[in-house]
Motif scaffolding. Structure first.
Motif, PDB file in Angstrom:
ATOM      1  N   LEU A   1      26.807  18.994 -19.892  1.00  0.00           N
ATOM      2  CA  LEU A   1      27.218  18.417 -18.294  1.00  0.00           C
ATOM      3  C   LEU A   1      28.447  17.552 -18.343  1.00  0.00           C
ATOM      4  CD1 LEU A   1      26.913  18.826 -15.020  1.00  0.00           C
ATOM      5  CD2 LEU A   1      25.368  16.549 -15.526  1.00  0.00           C
ATOM      6  N   GLY A   2      29.489  18.046 -17.760  1.00  0.00           N
ATOM      7  CA  GLY A   2      30.805  17.021 -17.599  1.00  0.00           C
ATOM      8  C   GLY A   2      30.757  16.467 -16.243  1.00  0.00           C
TER       9      GLY A   2
ATOM     10  N   ARG B   1      25.356  13.486  -6.274  1.00  0.00           N
ATOM     11  CA  ARG B   1      24.219  14.043  -6.656  1.00  0.00           C
ATOM     12  C   ARG B   1      24.100  15.474  -6.317  1.00  0.00           C
ATOM     13  NH1 ARG B   1      19.950  10.508  -8.396  1.00  0.00           N
ATOM     14  NH2 ARG B   1      20.425   7.992  -7.595  1.00  0.00           N
ATOM     15  N   LEU B   2      24.447  15.761  -5.381  1.00  0.00           N
ATOM     16  CA  LEU B   2      24.441  17.247  -4.832  1.00  0.00           C
ATOM     17  C   LEU B   2      25.126  18.058  -6.025  1.00  0.00           C
ATOM     18  CD1 LEU B   2      23.896  19.768  -2.923  1.00  0.00           C
ATOM     19  CD2 LEU B   2      25.728  18.977  -1.591  1.00  0.00           C
ATOM     20  N   SER B   3      26.647  17.604  -6.120  1.00  0.00           N
ATOM     21  CA  SER B   3      27.323  18.441  -7.164  1.00  0.00           C
ATOM     22  C   SER B   3      26.570  18.405  -8.716  1.00  0.00           C
ATOM     23  CB  SER B   3      28.922  17.632  -7.432  1.00  0.00           C
ATOM     24  OG  SER B   3      29.511  18.064  -8.096  1.00  0.00           O
ATOM     25  N   VAL B   4      25.741  17.369  -8.944  1.00  0.00           N
ATOM     26  CA  VAL B   4      25.135  17.514 -10.299  1.00  0.00           C
ATOM     27  C   VAL B   4      24.214  18.404 -10.097  1.00  0.00           C
ATOM     28  CG1 VAL B   4      23.765  16.286 -11.785  1.00  0.00           C
ATOM     29  CG2 VAL B   4      25.901  15.251 -10.739  1.00  0.00           C
ATOM     30  N   ALA B   5      23.443  18.346  -9.057  1.00  0.00           N
ATOM     31  CA  ALA B   5      22.530  19.535  -8.780  1.00  0.00           C
ATOM     32  C   ALA B   5      23.123  20.985  -8.985  1.00  0.00           C
ATOM     33  CB  ALA B   5      21.667  19.375  -7.399  1.00  0.00           C
TER      34      ALA B   5
ATOM     35  N   ALA C   1      28.831  22.769 -17.598  1.00  0.00           N
ATOM     36  CA  ALA C   1      28.764  22.821 -16.198  1.00  0.00           C
ATOM     37  C   ALA C   1      29.572  21.715 -15.988  1.00  0.00           C
ATOM     38  CB  ALA C   1      27.674  22.886 -15.713  1.00  0.00           C
ATOM     39  N   LEU C   2      30.247  21.792 -14.925  1.00  0.00           N
ATOM     40  CA  LEU C   2      31.040  20.438 -14.249  1.00  0.00           C
ATOM     41  C   LEU C   2      30.571  19.965 -13.001  1.00  0.00           C
ATOM     42  CD1 LEU C   2      34.575  21.800 -15.311  1.00  0.00           C
ATOM     43  CD2 LEU C   2      33.485  20.012 -16.554  1.00  0.00           C
TER      44      LEU C   2
END
Length: 249
Positions: free
Chosen positions: A179-180, A165-169, A81-82
């Motif tokens: 995870l990229g 942080r939202l994009s990572v979540a 996932a990115l």
């Protein structure tokens, strides 16, 4: 879920204007924090997209979680996932954090869940979706209650670290093994950059293999360089290479 073991040998990607990167060699154990280090325009994002199965390499081979690139790109996409990749994972400024999370959970349910999960009763699936979102938020270190309007806070009102942080979540909702995360240097102060690296370390300690694009990597990372003297050949900008339709998955 265990992180992905990532290896590469002589990996390279050539676009119509030259080599985006070349001669990349890597061996990173599951749960590693891998830094793709180099100046802007040196092919860092192209390498990130290649190792996550989104761009087809021109030469060399790589294995990600037991799947070989370029032969099994779809299999690599399924376990990766990115986050924070401009033009790929952009968040809609007008949508709220809660709306983004609900949308991603719905997409995961429709297109990402296993057959066994789809056979669960509807109430059970809804509960599972809430657990996934809560776990992803916790892993990304994002407490919605601390946002100005809670889950109703629009993306345009988030700070740079909160948005990342939202994009990572959102990426973690699919429980990826790899995870990229792109461009940790953009619009971040030194303190914010250190905060984000701490986040990525915590994800790696939790078992997820993490790929992170940066100009200068911390000492505790597995480092892959895209500097001209190590990439070999001609380098080209990220935008130039990404225009090469033949390289895209």
């Amino acid at each position: 879920m265990d992180g992905a073991h990532v290896t590469a040998e002589g990996l390279g990607l050539r676009g119509p204007r030259g080599w985006a990167f070349r001669g990349v060699t890597l061996d990173a154990e599951p749960g590693s924090l891998i830094a793709i280090e180099g100046p802007s325009g040196s092919g860092r994002t192209c390498l990130l997209l290649t190792l996550t199965g989104r761009m087809r390499p021109t030469e060399g081979v790589a294995t990600v979680g037991g799947s070989t690139l370029p032969r099994h790109m779809a299999a690599v996409r399924r376990i990766s996932a990115l986050a924070g990749v401009a033009g790929v994972t952009d968040l809609e400024p007008a949508l709220t954090a809660g709306e983004h999370l609900r949308e991603r959970a719905l997409l995961q349910h429709r297109f990402g869940d296993s057959l066994r999960e789809l056979l669960h009763p509807r109430a059970g699936r809804s509960h599972e979706a809430r657990l996934r979102v809560d776990a992803a938020l916790a892993a990304a270190g994002l407490d919605l209650e601390t946002l100005p309007k809670g889950s109703r806070t629009a993306v345009r009102d988030l700070g740079r670290v909160q948005e990342l942080r939202l994009s990572v979540a959102l990426a973690l909702i699919g429980r990826p093994r790899l995870l990229g995360v792109d461009d940790l240097d953009t619009k971040l102060s030194d303190a914010e950059r250190a905060e984000v690296w701490d986040l990525l370390r915590s994800l790696a300690r939790g078992g997820t293999t993490v790929l992170a694009v940066c100009r200068t990597a911390p000492e505790d990372c597995v480092v892959v360089s895209t500097h001209r003297d190590t990439a070999g050949g001609n380098t080209t900008s990220r935008d130039d290479a990404e225009e090469d339709a033949d390289a895209l998955a």
